[in-house]
Scaffold this active site. Structure first.
Site, PDB file in Angstrom:
ATOM      1  CG  HIS A 168      -2.093  -1.314   1.333  1.00 25.20           C
ATOM      2  ND1 HIS A 168      -1.970  -2.004   2.200  1.00 25.20           N
ATOM      3  CD2 HIS A 168      -2.870  -1.212   0.410  1.00 25.20           C
ATOM      4  CE1 HIS A 168      -2.884  -2.984   1.738  1.00 25.20           C
ATOM      5  NE2 HIS A 168      -3.529  -2.370   0.801  1.00 25.20           N
ATOM      6  CG  ASP A 182       1.758  -1.333   3.252  1.00 29.82           C
ATOM      7  OD1 ASP A 182       1.498  -1.251   4.658  1.00 29.82           O
ATOM      8  OD2 ASP A 182       1.057  -1.887   2.350  1.00 29.82           O
ATOM      9  CG  ASP A 240     -11.731 -10.777   2.038  1.00 22.79           C
ATOM     10  OD1 ASP A 240     -11.634 -11.597   1.512  1.00 22.79           O
ATOM     11  OD2 ASP A 240     -11.301  -9.632   1.845  1.00 22.79           O
ATOM     12  CG  ASP A 253      -4.592  -9.980   0.022  1.00 25.88           C
ATOM     13  OD1 ASP A 253      -4.155 -10.169   0.911  1.00 25.88           O
ATOM     14  OD2 ASP A 253      -5.445  -9.224  -0.529  1.00 25.88           O
TER      15      ASP A 253
HETATM   16  C1  XLS Z   1      -8.853  -6.711   0.784  1.00 26.86           C
HETATM   17  C2  XLS Z   1      -8.160  -6.371  -0.452  1.00 26.86           C
HETATM   18  C3  XLS Z   1      -6.644  -5.799   0.035  1.00 26.86           C
HETATM   19  C4  XLS Z   1      -6.192  -5.656  -1.325  1.00 26.86           C
HETATM   20  C5  XLS Z   1      -5.155  -4.525  -1.344  1.00 26.86           C
HETATM   21  O1  XLS Z   1      -9.887  -7.210   1.016  1.00 26.86           O
HETATM   22  O2  XLS Z   1      -7.993  -7.810  -0.854  1.00 26.86           O
HETATM   23  O3  XLS Z   1      -6.023  -6.431   0.739  1.00 26.86           O
HETATM   24  O4  XLS Z   1      -5.759  -6.563  -1.898  1.00 26.86           O
HETATM   25  O5  XLS Z   1      -5.550  -3.357  -0.883  1.00 26.86           O
HETATM   26 MG    MG Z   2      -6.561  -8.540  -2.431  1.00 29.13          MG
END
Ligand code: XLS
Ligand code: MG
Length: 346
Positions: free
Chosen positions: A51, A54, A250, A285
């Site tokens: 990000h 980051d 999520d 991720d």
């Molecule tokens: C959130 C996203 C985030 C993005 C990057 O749900 O997956 O992690 O990949 O901002």
């Molecule tokens: Mg992501």
């Protein structure tokens, strides 16, 4: 036959998270960026995703000169570690000005902030020698449908992307769709939406997408079909593999951990499309579980990569001739079982 792809792997500093969730505090101590970079290297990964903050912490309060100096220092650190910066993504969901959306806020001052911040994200990427920006459009949507004019919001999104395209002539933008969370309903929930939006921008060639497994599953879609769809447009520029157990929050589980067959089909889709041959990375991720102990902190990253590579072997050794004859005979029951037997192994 083209040579089989040698995949390159990536994760972000947030994938070594400390265990906090909306109901409780961290369960592991905060670690430095340098520690995270060391883990990435030790795990044999090739790139890191960022990000904007980051890369340059507290980016909003830094001058352009400070931003440049810090980004360049990071670049040197990455170079020394032999690690590439894959993408940079503006964090447009934290600041109070993004409370009602960033590019689609009802407040013009807030929309201005979101665009200015994004342009600085492009600057950071350029300093890191990275030509890909990711837009996870976290708060571009609504909790209350009547609170925003969605028609106008699509114009705002296009205008914001156009500003970014104009700011840097080489930078590409990959939209990462997600149908919900934190919003009730997002304006760009699927890859179809992302690629349609790309067509409305000033330079559609430079606007593509990033698929995240969990996000596709949350939209009720098969991530493998999303991969094939994006690849049919030549627009799959990055990838967030993980897993998700049904329609919940999520989860960012390790790749393949909820549904190995769905994971296998994603790998097959990547293989048939030659994903990675133009230098694209496979990013995970994924997050450690809240219960994960400090000594097991990186296991989800090691495991996701291992599962991915095992599934690449499974995709390459799939009994294709047998499958084709079952398909020709429309014997899908046998095809179904062939897949299961192949995945279960001897
Ligand atoms: C959130 C996203 C985030 C993005 C990057 O749900 O997956 O992690 O990949 O901002
Ligand atoms: Mg992501």
């Amino acid at each position: 036959m083209p040579k089989p792809t040698t995949y390159k792997f990536c994760f972000g500093p947030w994938n070594l998270s400390e265990g906090q969730d909306p109901y409780g505090p961290p369960t592991r101590p905060v670690q430095s960026f340098d520690w995270k970079l060391e883990q990435l290297k030790a795990l044999g990964y090739d790139a890191m995703m960022f990000h904007d903050d980051d890369a340059v912490p507290d980016v909003d309060n830094k001058s352009d000169a400070a931003l440049k100096a810090e980004a360049k220092a990071l670049k040197r650190k990455l170079d020394d570690a032999g690690i590439v910066a894959e993408i940079v993504a503006p964090r447009l969901w934290f600041d109070p000005r993004t409370v009602d959306g960033a590019y689609t806020s009802n407040d013009p001052k807030c929309r201005r902030y979101a665009i200015d911040r994004s342009l600085r994200c492009l600057d950071i990427a350029a300093h890191l020698d990275c030509d890909l920006i990711v837009l996870w459009l976290a708060r571009e949507g609504s909790y209350i449908r009547e609170s925003k004019n969605a028609r106008r919001c699509f114009d705002y999104l296009v205008q914001a992307v156009d500003k970014m395209l104009a700011h840097h002539p080489k930078m590409r933008i990959a939209i990462e769709p997600k149908p919900n969370e934190p919003m009730d309903l997002a304006y760009v929930p699927t890859i179809g939406h992302a690629l349609a939006l790309a067509q409305l921008t000033a330079d559609p060639k430079r606007v593509g997408c990033l698929i995240e497994t969990a996000h596709a599953l949350l939209a009720g879609l098969d991530p493998a079909d999303e991969i094939d769809f994006a690849c049919a447009f030549g627009k799959l520029w990055s990838l967030h593999l993980n897993d998700q157990n049904g329609l919940k929050f999520d989860q960012d589980k390790p790749f393949g951990s909820a549904n190995l067959r769905v994971a296998f089909n994603q790998v097959r889709a990547l293989e048939r499309n030659g994903y990675g041959r133009k230098g694209e990375y496979v990013a995970f991720d994924v997050h450690p579980f809240r219960t994960t102990k400090v000594e097991h902190w990186t296991a989800h990253l090691e495991n996701s990569r291992r599962t991915f590579l095992r599934l690449v072997e499974k995709a390459r050794s799939f009994p294709e001739t047998e499958a084709q004859s079952l398909i020709a005979d429309r014997n899908y029951a046998a095809l179904d079982q062939l897949v299961l037997e192949h995945l279960m192994g001897k």
